[in-house]
Design a protein around this motif. Sequence first.
Motif, PDB file in Angstrom:
ATOM      1  N   MET A 449       0.765  -1.032   0.066  1.00  0.00           N
ATOM      2  CA  MET A 449      -0.056  -0.103  -0.191  1.00  0.00           C
ATOM      3  C   MET A 449       0.809   1.397   0.092  1.00  0.00           C
ATOM      4  N   LEU A 450       0.230   2.241  -0.695  1.00  0.00           N
ATOM      5  CA  LEU A 450       1.126   3.437  -0.979  1.00  0.00           C
ATOM      6  C   LEU A 450       0.259   4.641   0.065  1.00  0.00           C
ATOM      7  N   VAL A 451       0.918   5.379   0.755  1.00  0.00           N
ATOM      8  CA  VAL A 451       0.251   6.452   1.574  1.00  0.00           C
ATOM      9  C   VAL A 451       0.549   7.505   0.471  1.00  0.00           C
ATOM     10  N   ILE A 452      -0.852   8.010   0.022  1.00  0.00           N
ATOM     11  CA  ILE A 452      -0.840   9.198  -1.015  1.00  0.00           C
ATOM     12  C   ILE A 452      -1.242  10.589  -0.204  1.00  0.00           C
ATOM     13  N   GLN A 453      -1.693  10.521   1.007  1.00  0.00           N
ATOM     14  CA  GLN A 453      -2.191  11.693   1.528  1.00  0.00           C
ATOM     15  C   GLN A 453      -1.967  11.522   3.198  1.00  0.00           C
ATOM     16  N   ASP A 454      -1.343  12.525   3.769  1.00  0.00           N
ATOM     17  CA  ASP A 454      -1.212  12.076   5.341  1.00  0.00           C
ATOM     18  C   ASP A 454      -1.240  13.604   5.955  1.00  0.00           C
ATOM     19  N   ASP A 455      -2.299  14.137   6.510  1.00  0.00           N
ATOM     20  CA  ASP A 455      -2.363  15.415   7.098  1.00  0.00           C
ATOM     21  C   ASP A 455      -2.911  15.303   8.553  1.00  0.00           C
ATOM     22  N   GLU A 456      -3.396  16.425   9.168  1.00  0.00           N
ATOM     23  CA  GLU A 456      -3.898  16.354  10.770  1.00  0.00           C
ATOM     24  C   GLU A 456      -5.233  15.602  10.857  1.00  0.00           C
ATOM     25  N   VAL A 457      -5.986  15.649   9.758  1.00  0.00           N
ATOM     26  CA  VAL A 457      -7.206  15.019   9.797  1.00  0.00           C
ATOM     27  C   VAL A 457      -7.198  13.480   9.244  1.00  0.00           C
ATOM     28  N   LEU A 458      -6.645  12.935   8.383  1.00  0.00           N
ATOM     29  CA  LEU A 458      -6.748  11.695   8.086  1.00  0.00           C
ATOM     30  C   LEU A 458      -5.575  11.216   7.046  1.00  0.00           C
ATOM     31  N   THR A 459      -5.461   9.934   6.968  1.00  0.00           N
ATOM     32  CA  THR A 459      -4.430   9.309   6.185  1.00  0.00           C
ATOM     33  C   THR A 459      -5.120   8.546   4.965  1.00  0.00           C
ATOM     34  N   VAL A 460      -4.614   8.915   3.694  1.00  0.00           N
ATOM     35  CA  VAL A 460      -5.448   8.020   2.679  1.00  0.00           C
ATOM     36  C   VAL A 460      -4.119   7.326   2.073  1.00  0.00           C
ATOM     37  N   GLY A 461      -4.499   5.849   1.959  1.00  0.00           N
ATOM     38  CA  GLY A 461      -3.540   4.902   1.245  1.00  0.00           C
ATOM     39  C   GLY A 461      -4.105   4.418   0.229  1.00  0.00           C
ATOM     40  N   ALA A 462      -3.496   3.722  -0.781  1.00  0.00           N
ATOM     41  CA  ALA A 462      -3.960   3.256  -2.169  1.00  0.00           C
ATOM     42  C   ALA A 462      -3.221   1.724  -2.021  1.00  0.00           C
ATOM     43  N   LEU A 463      -4.185   0.628  -2.007  1.00  0.00           N
ATOM     44  CA  LEU A 463      -3.645  -0.724  -2.104  1.00  0.00           C
ATOM     45  C   LEU A 463      -3.201  -0.550  -3.690  1.00  0.00           C
ATOM     46  N   LEU A 464      -2.112  -1.412  -3.693  1.00  0.00           N
ATOM     47  CA  LEU A 464      -1.469  -1.814  -5.174  1.00  0.00           C
ATOM     48  C   LEU A 464      -1.419  -2.957  -5.537  1.00  0.00           C
ATOM     49  N   ASN A 465      -1.710  -4.097  -4.695  1.00  0.00           N
ATOM     50  CA  ASN A 465      -1.527  -5.425  -5.235  1.00  0.00           C
ATOM     51  C   ASN A 465      -3.085  -6.253  -5.476  1.00  0.00           C
ATOM     52  N   HIS A 466      -4.128  -5.618  -5.724  1.00  0.00           N
ATOM     53  CA  HIS A 466      -5.311  -6.143  -5.665  1.00  0.00           C
ATOM     54  C   HIS A 466      -5.858  -5.771  -7.206  1.00  0.00           C
ATOM     55  N   PHE A 561      -9.843   4.038  -2.401  1.00  0.00           N
ATOM     56  CA  PHE A 561      -8.851   4.312  -1.223  1.00  0.00           C
ATOM     57  C   PHE A 561      -9.165   3.721   0.044  1.00  0.00           C
ATOM     58  N   GLN A 562      -8.001   3.587   0.937  1.00  0.00           N
ATOM     59  CA  GLN A 562      -8.153   3.184   2.257  1.00  0.00           C
ATOM     60  C   GLN A 562      -7.899   4.588   2.943  1.00  0.00           C
ATOM     61  N   ILE A 563      -8.780   4.729   4.298  1.00  0.00           N
ATOM     62  CA  ILE A 563      -9.106   5.993   4.930  1.00  0.00           C
ATOM     63  C   ILE A 563      -8.957   5.730   6.321  1.00  0.00           C
ATOM     64  N   TRP A 564      -8.088   6.334   7.065  1.00  0.00           N
ATOM     65  CA  TRP A 564      -7.780   6.413   8.373  1.00  0.00           C
ATOM     66  C   TRP A 564      -8.047   7.590   9.057  1.00  0.00           C
ATOM     67  N   PHE A 565      -8.986   7.924   9.903  1.00  0.00           N
ATOM     68  CA  PHE A 565      -9.199   9.142  10.521  1.00  0.00           C
ATOM     69  C   PHE A 565      -8.679   9.449  11.884  1.00  0.00           C
ATOM     70  N   LYS A 566      -7.914  10.600  12.150  1.00  0.00           N
ATOM     71  CA  LYS A 566      -7.214  10.629  13.382  1.00  0.00           C
ATOM     72  C   LYS A 566      -8.098  11.363  14.355  1.00  0.00           C
ATOM     73  N   GLU A 567      -7.621  10.893  15.621  1.00  0.00           N
ATOM     74  CA  GLU A 567      -8.587  11.424  16.677  1.00  0.00           C
ATOM     75  C   GLU A 567      -7.692  12.095  17.746  1.00  0.00           C
ATOM     76  N   ASP A 568      -8.199  12.126  18.840  1.00  0.00           N
ATOM     77  CA  ASP A 568      -7.264  13.052  19.954  1.00  0.00           C
ATOM     78  C   ASP A 568      -6.051  12.523  20.483  1.00  0.00           C
ATOM     79  N   ILE A 569      -6.218  10.952  20.627  1.00  0.00           N
ATOM     80  CA  ILE A 569      -5.162  10.298  21.105  1.00  0.00           C
ATOM     81  C   ILE A 569      -4.069   9.602  19.745  1.00  0.00           C
ATOM     82  N   PRO A 570      -3.258  10.345  19.422  1.00  0.00           N
ATOM     83  CA  PRO A 570      -2.538   9.823  18.052  1.00  0.00           C
ATOM     84  C   PRO A 570      -2.119   8.473  18.310  1.00  0.00           C
TER      85      PRO A 570
END
Length: 676
Positions: A449-466, A561-570
């Motif tokens: 997976m490649l992380v294509i975006q990462d900021d204070e709100v979320l992380t966005v990844g793209a799977l490459l092997n499927h 994409f795969q998306i992970w949202f960030k919360e108060d406790i990193p």
Amino acid sequence: APTPAPRHGPTYPHFPIVDRYGLASCVVVLLLLFAMQLSTPLLIQTFWLMIIRYSHAFLTLHASICNNHQKIHRQHFAKSEHSQDEEDDNDEAITDIDIDDWRAFRAQLVAAGNQDDGSGDTKISSSSWAYNSGKMIEKGSIILAKVEPDFCYFGLNQQYFHKSVMLVTYHEENDFTKGIILNRPTNLFLDDEDFLDDNGEPYFKTDSKNSTDADNNSWRIWFGGDVRGLYADDSEGGTEIVCLHSIQTELARNVSEEILKNVFTTNYEGARKLVDANEAVSNDFWVFAGYAGWSAGQLDDELNRESWYMISADSETVWNELTDQRDDNTLDPRNAGLKSWSTLMGMIGKQDEARAVSESFADLSLKEWAAESILFNSTLPVVNENDDLDDLLKSLSPSISSSIDSAETFADLAKRYINDGLQGTVLRGSSKDRSPFLLSDQKLHKCSMLVIQDDEVLTVGALLNHVMTKTYPLPLANGDDVEFPVRYGGSFGIPGIIDQPIIFLHSKPELKTGVKVGEPVRKSTKEIKESMIWICSEQQVGQAIEAGRASSSDFMCVKGFQIWFKEDIPSNSGILAQLVTGDLEVVDETLVEEMWKVLSMQARLSLSTLENNFQTSLLAWSAGGKDDDNSSPPFVYDSTVTTTQLADDSLRYWTEAFLLGGVVSAGKYDYSSGFE
């Protein structure tokens, strides 16, 4: 002509031919005459299903008429003591056929029908019985999970429903259906103080100064379902407790609801009242945490899709299975109640089907779910969500990721995650001996997976092997189209912007100089260099191909994409939580090029490319780092299959089911016409 005097009292104006025997006799004779006219198994089956549907109404009506008949007779006719005694005996025999017995009567009708058509789908004995009731849903019915046709859904998700035995405790056609899973016993025993009321306080508090061990009851817990279950939090309403019992005292009936004859439900508070009144002990109750629920019409739809068998059974059958589970001191929760399911399948004549799917992929997945969810012990590590990030990092083993040399290096990664982000970083699925993605999110098992975006709100990844079965046509200026195999990047698009966009990636050095095609996913800074993988537009891809600088195989076309949202406790949210636990691992920059080359060998997914694509995906994952020491991986309980192999199988089934469109490995693919 004058109406003859009735034999047992006055007749009724609206039913002039009906006495205590008349209605039942007429119904039976008419139905038998009708049955004699039927000549095909289909008509016979329809006939018996009609009897099933209406027999309850006939018997209830007849019992009501008989009861009223008795009262009127006793008011209007005086008989000798001897005659009256005989009359009372006859009345009791007749009124015994009431709502408590109509299921058994219906079972006899079904058994007779099955003997006629030779199906043998019912086991009837003097003490216990069960039969397939078709699609009739009612309180007290048993739901058996059906495993054919097996497309492995319950092997990949909601494993607790695989080969489940459920008791319907509530059914209202236009409202809701509720049931509890009967065959998922845990080894968890709770004390009285573990049961909390709506305010979070124990229902009953123990006075430690004056109480003894005998005052504190121990209650064994069964997993009852996923709604308000064992792990429900306050936002879900907490855990709902259902206690099953067969106690029939006046107090018991006041605090309970009868589901079947001799089968009652109550809550924990009701059960405790019976214990305090010395009418029961805690071992007299089967305590279920949670339930399964269906909205109006949902269970009907699932029956139409052949997901379940709807069974009618007597209470003795239910208690036999539950008592066996309770009293078997050698019972291991990892057996997951498979024996109970097989027993009931045999009772409805499906023993051959049960044997045919024994020790299947879904069976093994169920055992792993049981090991993870209903096998309790005190050796599992506990992570406090309030733990400081530095404390968590210090506790990490250096081998948590094969591409990270030490916990200090990992701490540097975490700081980079917090300060600069992970954009442009390549990740891969865990190398643990038991994959964290065995039972859910199988797409992340051994992923690239490649992380294509990462900021204070979320992380966005793209799977490459499927790689998917789809292709994306890109029109060129000369009128030709270039086809790109589409890769499944993940389940989501960008929230609020666009759903499931197409992105193009490349890593060709010649396209990074001169007239550059795109830009690096991560641009260089003083601390870090630019990423090896670049992102580009459709127009740039088309121009590069038209100019002869590249071919379609130099690019990857990714959708979703795969998306992970960030919360108060990193450390407890976003993608960092999975990096901290080793569920995902960072790939060293020096290994990315080799991973890319291997993944570029994949072709559009089809039956002919399935095996090669799958093995190539695993090879790319291996190129991203070393495995953990899996020389002695654990085995699935009571099997010869390792958890590592089961996780790989789980990924393959996911690929077949969700990318190819059906499970080839389960033998459900027709090569002439495709999937059923």
